[in-house]
Enzyme design. Structure first.
Site, short mmCIF file in Angstrom:
data_model
loop_
_atom_site.label_atom_id
_atom_site.label_comp_id
_atom_site.label_asym_id
_atom_site.label_seq_id
_atom_site.Cartn_x
_atom_site.Cartn_y
_atom_site.Cartn_z
N LEU A 63 0.86 -1.29 0.16
CA LEU A 63 0.08 0.07 0.17
C LEU A 63 0.94 1.00 -0.04
CD1 LEU A 63 -2.62 1.18 0.05
CD2 LEU A 63 -2.79 0.76 2.66
N ASN A 69 -4.45 -1.62 -2.57
CA ASN A 69 -5.03 -1.87 -1.12
C ASN A 69 -5.52 -3.18 -1.26
OD1 ASN A 69 -6.31 -2.24 1.11
ND2 ASN A 69 -7.09 -0.11 1.25
N ASP A 127 0.64 -5.32 10.07
CA ASP A 127 0.42 -4.20 11.06
C ASP A 127 -0.42 -4.93 12.31
OD1 ASP A 127 0.11 -1.76 12.38
OD2 ASP A 127 -0.19 -0.90 10.38
N GLU A 182 11.66 -7.82 7.82
CA GLU A 182 10.88 -7.82 9.33
C GLU A 182 11.35 -9.05 10.34
OE1 GLU A 182 9.02 -5.93 11.32
OE2 GLU A 182 9.19 -4.26 9.75
#
Lengths: 417, 255
Positions: free
Chosen positions: B97, B129, B152, B229
């Site tokens: 996004l 999105n 998230d 991550e």
């Protein structure tokens, strides 16, 4: 930062629904719900044991009769869905929604009522046993998109939901809908603006029916719901001569606002913003094509229908125009009802005069209210409805410079200095 | 780009884009109205734009080939790059996004394509999105793997509906996944790990992979090791929570 354009007052269009056997006609405008009994020839007084008049406290956004005509549902901005029995016209169930309601549908057998809220969730209520207060269960969800229309497929296998993100979702309606509808049959994708309305055409050679959808992109499209395949596109605004095929005069000026199948689905009436009349499309089910059959204009009166209704096989199309409230006008809840009769493949359709309308003057008094205003007020009403619809369903576009300045005014940036 | 031209955003030693020129906020609001172009339908996705060497121009060549892997919220694209060489015959796409991050991945792929001729032709990225527009990119049963790596967490209960794994969004993922297709999720936030696992467990169209199947799947090992991550978590000695599920035909349905 540039000041945003002044927000217009939120208004709701007048709605109309016709009983499947033309026993009664209902008009909703603002929070008023007006019903006329065509068989008895008199106004119906609704009763709700637990609520005072008005039964809805804010704009009604959706009304509909069940397929068998035993039930009637009304819902809207007051976050209440009311299910009425059409025999007694008393409210049998009242459901509270967390958000404003934008669309409703009743399953063919009348056991389930589905409604969509403004956050894209579709809820289902079981009417068996018919308790007064029911808790809805979530059925499915469009991710944060306003659902504009809900429809069951004629065979009851699917529930269809259309949204402002150009999408139509076809979901299998499960045996136990209270556990949610997880199986998606297809997505009908192809519209390039919000989808505003859905309707089915049926024919002997195609009992499961073909889907029609109207959209802000001024087209009506024909779909196969099983596969989601786009079968035909009819650019109604161009075909009806409202716009040149190359000229994009005013974008969104001719959004399709409502669709209604008449005469057992042989013809489809289309209401378009700014058109004083309707367009009749004929759908060739075996060839899977759509074409404009006729354009019926309202002679002698400025009338842009905001909603259409009909009962199958009567060949009559009911139309309403009006708005919940109009700035600068003393008469709230304006509505005007007209009927087109003789809709047939061969015949020439006729706009019925007020004296010949089914139910006569009494019906008009009931459904329209008493205020008599001139044509221009109704044109202003249609314009207000159009503006409200644009605000609600069309994404705001900001020029890039404007967007940058909006970003600068963001709270988290302000704090940093 | 000619080699004499100096582009500061590209590292001179590796030829890869430098991350510091593509910094972006860690979070993006998935609920906001989007202002980027969105594919009208899966058939409108221009494969020749994403995979220029495999699809010379639109409508030509190997037109039957479709994207099979989707990395939703691909971030800086670490997993995609690893998968690209592991499954050289499979088309895969990252969906992100954040504009700048997407730009980074685009640059990264094109520099890798230049540095390794013939490789990395099966991988691409799109800014979108995915919570809103998944059905605009993939048809029914098109995907065989979907990845949701370190999404998230959205801790506040009010914001749970922004989570990318949620009961209702799983319906859409089940729609684009083929029967037998696998959904991979991993996070370093225990609360979110539990949430994703329970969402998948409670969904009638997903079943968990057995320990044995997880062992045998080479992709599972990449979940931690290949992503930026994941590496960060490993560096800090953190814990990860994964949930890997298979798309099944719901038991009450025959078709």
């Amino acid at each position: 930062m540039d000041s945003e354009p002044k927000k217009d007052i939120e208004v709701a269009p007048a709605l109309i629904a016709v009983h499947p056997y033309q026993c009664s006609v209902a008009v909703a405008v603002g929070h008023h719900l007006r019903v006329f009994d065509l068989l008895a020839g008199s106004a119906v007084s609704l009763t709700d044991d637990s609520a005072a008049v008005p039964f809805h406290t804010d704009n009604i956004r959706a009304i509909r009769f069940g397929a068998k005509g035993k039930l009637f549902v009304s819902a809207g901005d007051d976050k209440t869905v009311k299910v009425w029995s059409t025999e007694s016209w008393s409210c049998i169930t009242s459901v509270s929604s967390e958000k404003r309601v934008s669309a409703v549908a009743i399953s063919d057998d009348g056991t389930y009522v589905c409604f969509a809220d403004k956050f894209g969730l579709v809820w289902v209520v079981d009417l068996d046993p018919p308790l007064r207060d029911k808790k809805p269960s979530p059925l499915l969800s469009h991710y944060c998109s306003i659902i504009t229309s809900l429809e069951f497929s004629p065979d009851g296998r699917f529930i269809l939901s259309a949204d402002r993100d150009f999408k139509i979702r076809v979901t299998c309606f499960p045996e136990k809908p209270l556990n949610g509808a997880h199986q998606i049959q297809s997505f009908c994708l192809g519209h390039t603006e919000f989808v505003s309305c859905l309707a089915f055409v049926q024919a002997l050679e195609c009992p499961q029916g073909l889907l029609l959808s109207g959209s802000g992109d001024s087209t009506v499209r024909l779909w196969n719901v099983d596969s989601g395949a786009l079968l035909d596109t009819c650019e109604v605004a161009i075909k009806a001569g409202l716009v040149e095929s190359d000229g994009k005069a005013e974008e969104h000026d001719h959004a399709v606002t409502d669709l209604c199948t008449v005469l057992d689905g042989l013809l489809v009436a289309v209401a378009i913003q700014s058109l004083q009349g309707i367009i009749l499309l004929s759908c060739n089910v075996s060839a899977k094509t759509l074409s404009v059959a006729k354009v019926v204009l309202m002679a002698g009166e400025a009338f842009v229908p905001t909603c259409l209704g009909s009962s199958p096989s009567t060949g009559k199309l009911w139309m309403v125009t009006g708005v919940s409230n109009l700035p600068g006008c003393n008469y709230p809840a304006l509505a005007r009802v007209r009927v087109i009769s003789g809709i047939d493949v061969e015949q020439e359709p006729v706009v019925v005069g007020d004296d010949n309308i089914p139910g006569g003057e009494k019906l008009l008094e009931t459904l329209q209210g008493n205020a008599s205003v001139d044509d221009n007020t109704f044109l202003a009403a249609a314009e207000a409805v159009k503006t409200a619809m644009d605000h609600l369903l069309i994404k705001k576009q900001y020029p890039s410079a404007n967007r940058e300045s909006r970003k600068k005014c963001r709270n988290d940036r302000k704090l940093k200095g | 780009m000619s080699e004499t031209e100096v582009n500061p955003t590209i590292s001179k030693s590796t030829g890869l884009p430098r991350k510091r020129f593509y910094r972006a906020r860690a979070h993006s609001n998935p609920l906001s109205d989007s202002h980027f172009p969105v594919s009208i339908s899966p058939s409108h996705v221009d494969y020749s734009l994403h995979y220029p060497q495999l699809f010379l121009s639109s409508g030509q060549a190997d037109s039957s080939k479709r994207i099979q892997f989707a990395d939703v919220g691909c971030g800086f694209g670490g997993l995609l790059i690893s998968l690209s060489t592991l499954f050289p015959e499979t088309l895969m796409i990252g969906m992100e996004l954040r504009d700048k991050v997407t730009e980074y991945v685009k640059e990264r792929i094109s520099s890798l394509r230049v540095a390794n001729p013939g490789q990395y032709q099966n991988v691409s990225v799109v800014r979108t999105n995915s919570m809103k527009y998944i059905p605009n990119y993939f048809g029914k049963g098109q995907l065989s793997k979907m990845f949701f790596l370190f999404p998230d967490p959205h801790f506040k209960e009010k914001n749970h509906r922004r989570r990318v794994i949620s009961p209702f969004l799983l319906d859409e993922y089940a729609y684009v996944l083929e029967v037998g297709g696998i959904i991979y999720t991993i996070t370093d936030v225990e609360e979110l790990g539990d949430w994703m696992k329970s969402c998948l467990e409670n969904h009638p169209m997903f079943e968990a992979l057995t320990e044995k199947e997880l062992e045998a799947d080479p992709v599972v090992k990449l979940l931690c090791s290949a992503t930026e991550e994941g590496q960060k978590v490993a560096r800090n000695g953190g814990q990860t929570f994964q949930a890997v599920f298979r798309r099944i035909v719901p038991s009450n349905q025959t078709s």
